[in-house]
Design an enzyme around this catalytic site. Structure first.
Site: not given
Ligand code: AMP
Length: 283
Positions: A31, A34, A36-37, A148-150, A184-185
């Protein structure tokens, strides 16, 4: 978007879709969404008939001194963002649903988790691989999308899927960045405006290292110059800057050992931990 909180209901919805021949794409998230998601969700929309996004702030992937309790929870905004990109199902399980009382089964992936995030955040990847395995068993998607961010998480999940024969394909979406280069994060919202400015050093350092390598500098020289550049900015602490084999996450001293190299960086900006990476292919 249909919001579903139970495994039974979700399975019903997915089974119905699969019976009519629909393919299922899955995007697991925590959740605080942004672009990225959303980019991963759009990939799924383009390739699959039914797109399922999960939001679950997974307690087992946070260390005792990490930000689990203050991790941003913005569910109203998240669901309208998901709606805007045509998400079909939002899976929103609670802790008891993901970890039934007494749950005692974990998935650990050895080797690729030894260093970097695995070393700085002990137990983190055990939490990630366990919850992702569990979500895969609940959703049974045709394709699951990760960012790819992670980068190390990508390597861990790919290894787990291969080793445990999960019947699905993993697709990786490129890192989505702000206009000035910051990846983005969800954690970027912790940054003050001053810290936000300083956080640019991460992507700038990676670009520098990449440029140097493309120009033919040795990995060692490129890392040294990168660290020197990073050190010039104050109030931000480098945790690691390194070059690894993209698949195994073993440190790489040259391209000889790998076709694709990932430059990794992690740093603390104030109290906020940020990570970023860039993939460098053999020139
Ligand atoms: P998270 O909510 O941080 O667990 O991320 C969920 C998914 O979104 C994971 O596969 C992350 O790698 C991906 N994600 C997070 N930030 C980015 C970003 N800036 N660009 C692309 N994918 C992202």
């Amino acid at each position: 978007v249909i919001v579903t909180t139970t495994v039974e209901k979700l399975r019903e919805q997915i089974t119905t879709a699969k019976r009519s021949g629909k393919s299922v794409g899955f995007v697991p998230t925590m959740g605080a969404l942004h672009e990225g998601h959303l980019s991963l969700t759009k990939l799924s929309k383009n390739e699959c008939d039914l797109t399922v996004v999960s939001i679950f702030v997974n307690p087992t992937q946070f260390g005792p001194n990490e930000d689990f309790s203050k991790y941003p929870r913005t569910i109203e905004q998240d669901s309208s963002m998901l709606e805007s990109v045509g998400t079909d199902i939002l899976f929103l399980p609670d802790k008891e649903t993901m970890y039934p009382t007494g749950a005692a089964t974990f998935v650990t992936v050895d080797g690729v988790t030894d260093y970097f995030e695995g070393e700085v955040r002990p137990g983190h990847f055990k939490g990630v691989s366990t919850v992702v395995a569990s979500l895969f068993n609940i959703v049974i998607p045709d394709i699951a999308y990760f960012g790819q961010k992670d980068a190390q998480q990508v390597a861990v999940i790919k290894k787990m899927v291969k080793d445990l024969h999960f019947p699905l394909r993993i697709v990786i979406g490129e890192t989505i960045r702000e206009a000035d280069g910051l990846a983005m994060s969800s954690r970027n919202r912790y940054l003050s405006s001053d810290e936000r400015q300083k956080s640019l050093t991460l992507s700038k350092t990676l670009s520098l290292v990449q440029d140097l390598i493309v120009k033919g500098k040795s990995f060692e020289e490129a890392l040294l110059e990168g660290k020197r550049f990073f050190a010039k900015t104050g109030e931000i602490t480098l945790e690691y800057l390194d070059l690894v084999d993209s698949e195994t996450f073993a440190r790489a001293a040259s391209f000889k050992e790998a076709e694709s190299i990932t430059a990794l960086i992690a740093a603390k900006v104030g109290t906020t931990r940020l990570i970023d990476n860039v993939v460098i292919t053999k020139p």
